[in-house]
Write an enzyme that holds these catalytic residues in place. Sequence first.
Site, PDB file in Angstrom:
ATOM      1  N   LYS A 114      18.309  -2.225  15.123  1.00 11.26           N
ATOM      2  CA  LYS A 114      18.516  -0.771  15.070  1.00 11.26           C
ATOM      3  C   LYS A 114      17.923  -0.049  16.273  1.00 11.26           C
ATOM      4  O   LYS A 114      18.456   0.969  16.711  1.00 11.26           O
ATOM      5  CB  LYS A 114      17.938  -0.198  13.772  1.00 11.26           C
ATOM      6  CG  LYS A 114      18.776  -0.620  12.575  1.00 11.26           C
ATOM      7  CD  LYS A 114      18.601   0.246  11.371  1.00 11.26           C
ATOM      8  CE  LYS A 114      19.670  -0.110  10.348  1.00 11.26           C
ATOM      9  NZ  LYS A 114      19.520   0.539   9.076  1.00 11.26           N
ATOM     10  N   LYS A 197      27.280  -6.371  10.898  1.00  8.70           N
ATOM     11  CA  LYS A 197      27.417  -5.989   9.492  1.00  8.70           C
ATOM     12  C   LYS A 197      28.085  -4.617   9.353  1.00  8.70           C
ATOM     13  O   LYS A 197      27.961  -3.771  10.238  1.00  8.70           O
ATOM     14  CB  LYS A 197      26.075  -6.037   8.761  1.00  8.70           C
ATOM     15  CG  LYS A 197      25.185  -4.854   8.932  1.00  8.70           C
ATOM     16  CD  LYS A 197      24.068  -4.847   7.865  1.00  8.70           C
ATOM     17  CE  LYS A 197      23.274  -3.562   8.033  1.00  8.70           C
ATOM     18  NZ  LYS A 197      22.611  -3.063   6.882  1.00  8.70           N
ATOM     19  N   LYS A 200      26.810   2.187   7.776  1.00 10.52           N
ATOM     20  CA  LYS A 200      27.138   3.623   7.715  1.00 10.52           C
ATOM     21  C   LYS A 200      27.123   4.236   9.098  1.00 10.52           C
ATOM     22  O   LYS A 200      27.842   5.182   9.386  1.00 10.52           O
ATOM     23  CB  LYS A 200      26.085   4.376   6.895  1.00 10.52           C
ATOM     24  CG  LYS A 200      25.856   3.869   5.511  1.00 10.52           C
ATOM     25  CD  LYS A 200      24.919   4.843   4.799  1.00 10.52           C
ATOM     26  CE  LYS A 200      24.199   4.187   3.656  1.00 10.52           C
ATOM     27  NZ  LYS A 200      22.892   3.642   4.027  1.00 10.52           N
TER      28      LYS A 200
HETATM   29  N1  AQP Z   1      27.123  -4.752   5.186  1.00 10.14           N
HETATM   30  C1  AQP Z   1      26.408  -4.937   4.096  1.00 10.14           C
HETATM   31  N2  AQP Z   1      26.627  -6.012   3.306  1.00 10.14           N
HETATM   32  C2  AQP Z   1      25.909  -6.198   2.161  1.00 10.14           C
HETATM   33  N3  AQP Z   1      24.959  -5.347   1.737  1.00 10.14           N
HETATM   34  C3  AQP Z   1      24.701  -4.267   2.501  1.00 10.14           C
HETATM   35  N4  AQP Z   1      23.842  -3.254   2.376  1.00 10.14           N
HETATM   36  C4  AQP Z   1      23.987  -2.407   3.423  1.00 10.14           C
HETATM   37  N5  AQP Z   1      24.935  -2.849   4.255  1.00 10.14           N
HETATM   38  C5  AQP Z   1      25.413  -4.003   3.716  1.00 10.14           C
HETATM   39  C6  AQP Z   1      22.921  -3.122   1.259  1.00 10.14           C
HETATM   40  O1  AQP Z   1      23.064  -1.811   0.724  1.00 10.14           O
HETATM   41  C7  AQP Z   1      21.802  -1.374   0.219  1.00 10.14           C
HETATM   42  C8  AQP Z   1      21.533   0.004   0.740  1.00 10.14           C
HETATM   43  O2  AQP Z   1      21.422  -0.035   2.147  1.00 10.14           O
HETATM   44  P1  AQP Z   1      20.741   1.157   2.897  1.00 10.14           P
HETATM   45  O3  AQP Z   1      21.609   2.313   2.882  1.00 10.14           O
HETATM   46  O4  AQP Z   1      19.417   1.425   2.312  1.00 10.14           O
HETATM   47  O5  AQP Z   1      20.448   0.671   4.351  1.00 10.14           O
HETATM   48  P2  AQP Z   1      21.124  -0.265   5.381  1.00 10.14           P
HETATM   49  O6  AQP Z   1      20.996  -1.689   4.947  1.00 10.14           O
HETATM   50  O7  AQP Z   1      20.523   0.069   6.692  1.00 10.14           O
HETATM   51  O8  AQP Z   1      22.655   0.157   5.317  1.00 10.14           O
HETATM   52  P3  AQP Z   1      23.581   0.597   6.493  1.00 10.14           P
HETATM   53  O9  AQP Z   1      24.924   0.837   5.940  1.00 10.14           O
HETATM   54  O10 AQP Z   1      23.488  -0.342   7.642  1.00 10.14           O
HETATM   55  O11 AQP Z   1      22.992   2.002   6.869  1.00 10.14           O
HETATM   56  P4  AQP Z   1      22.598   2.623   8.238  1.00 10.14           P
HETATM   57  O12 AQP Z   1      23.774   2.446   9.135  1.00 10.14           O
HETATM   58  O13 AQP Z   1      22.306   4.059   7.910  1.00 10.14           O
HETATM   59  O14 AQP Z   1      21.387   1.892   8.707  1.00 10.14           O
HETATM   60  C9  AQP Z   1      20.747  -2.393   0.679  1.00 10.14           C
HETATM   61  O15 AQP Z   1      20.391  -3.214  -0.405  1.00 10.14           O
HETATM   62  C10 AQP Z   1      21.468  -3.189   1.731  1.00 10.14           C
HETATM   63  O16 AQP Z   1      21.009  -4.525   1.753  1.00 10.14           O
END
Ligand code: AQP
Length: 332
Positions: A114, A197, A200
């Site tokens: 990140k 992956k 968002k």
């Molecule tokens: N691509 C993914 N595949 C499986 N699980 C996922 N999670 C996120 N992306 C995937 C799971 O969703 C839960 C909530 O995630 P989060 O919003 O707390 O944070 P994150 O993992 O950082 O998700 P993003 O989408 O990548 O958000 P941004 O872009 O804002 O950083 C967690 O249990 C995560 O494992």
Amino acid sequence: MKKKIFSGVQPTGNLHLGNYLGAIKNFVELNNDDNNDCIFCVVDLHAITVNQEPSELKNNIRETVATFIASGINPKKSIIFNQSQVSAHSEAAWIFSCVARMGWLNRMTQFKEKAGKDKEKASIGLYSYPVLMAADILLYDATHVPVGDDQRQHLELCRDIAQKFNNDYKVDELKLPEPLIQKEFSRIMSLKDGSKKMSKSDSSDLSRINLTDEKDQIINKIKKAKTDPLQMPSSIEELEKRPEAKNLIGIFSSLSDLTIENTVKEFSGKDFSKFKDHLSQVLVDKIIPISKEIKKLLNEISYIDEILFEGCKKAEDIASKKIKKIHEIVGF
Ligand code: AQP
């Protein structure tokens, strides 16, 4: 003994299929089981580790709650709250940041991904994110934490912090939580790049299926999803060398409750376009009812705020007792 389930989702907008299949679908199943006490947290303190526009953040907190409920979480059978409203999270995070070691945090791959190349400009919050996550979990004596595969390393760090705290202070106060990670297909990848992956914060909306997407958007995104020039794979071994095919097959099998093996068998040697039609259909069947319900709930803001208000009271009650014990142990 009831299992104590805790998990969180960041209110950073664009909740997507990865969040649903990696985490929220699992939350719903755990919530339906009367042997579990479930706490689902909208982790808004985590969200501000990167820039957030305040009015958007407020909306995203409500949209995350709406997504939980639209996906099937029962607010009467679980505690749903937002992290910033329970001050013990920030207090415990500070105490645990004095327990965690720099070397442990330096190994966290999510920070490296990140922060990117310009680490110097990343916030300190982004770096210490897993310590706050440990505070979230340990305050509630969670026994099980359902997360996507990307959070596995953070869960291990949480266990290390709990163990070191107990050892340093010669207590048995903090419970070591177990991760609950889907076995078969735990990481959903971007529709545009099978090695990244689904996220968002990806600048391309075509990289993900949002839980608020309309039917036409879903069909269009699947049509444009990256594949390779070959026909559909005919063996599991082949999938390892074909990340985009692997991702789409994994999504199909998760949504249709078919094993990967049976999905490969069913579509072996066929054109991707045929498979994509089937994939779009299962996605539309699953996502559209959720998407409609989210939009309906977002017109009932007072209902969502009431859920958060009640959830915060319950969470505050548990967390304030735990932080008091932690203060006593530390010597405050
Ligand atoms: N691509 C993914 N595949 C499986 N699980 C996922 N999670 C996120 N992306 C995937 C799971 O969703 C839960 C909530 O995630 P989060 O919003 O707390 O944070 P994150 O993992 O950082 O998700 P993003 O989408 O990548 O958000 P941004 O872009 O804002 O950083 C967690 O249990 C995560 O494992």
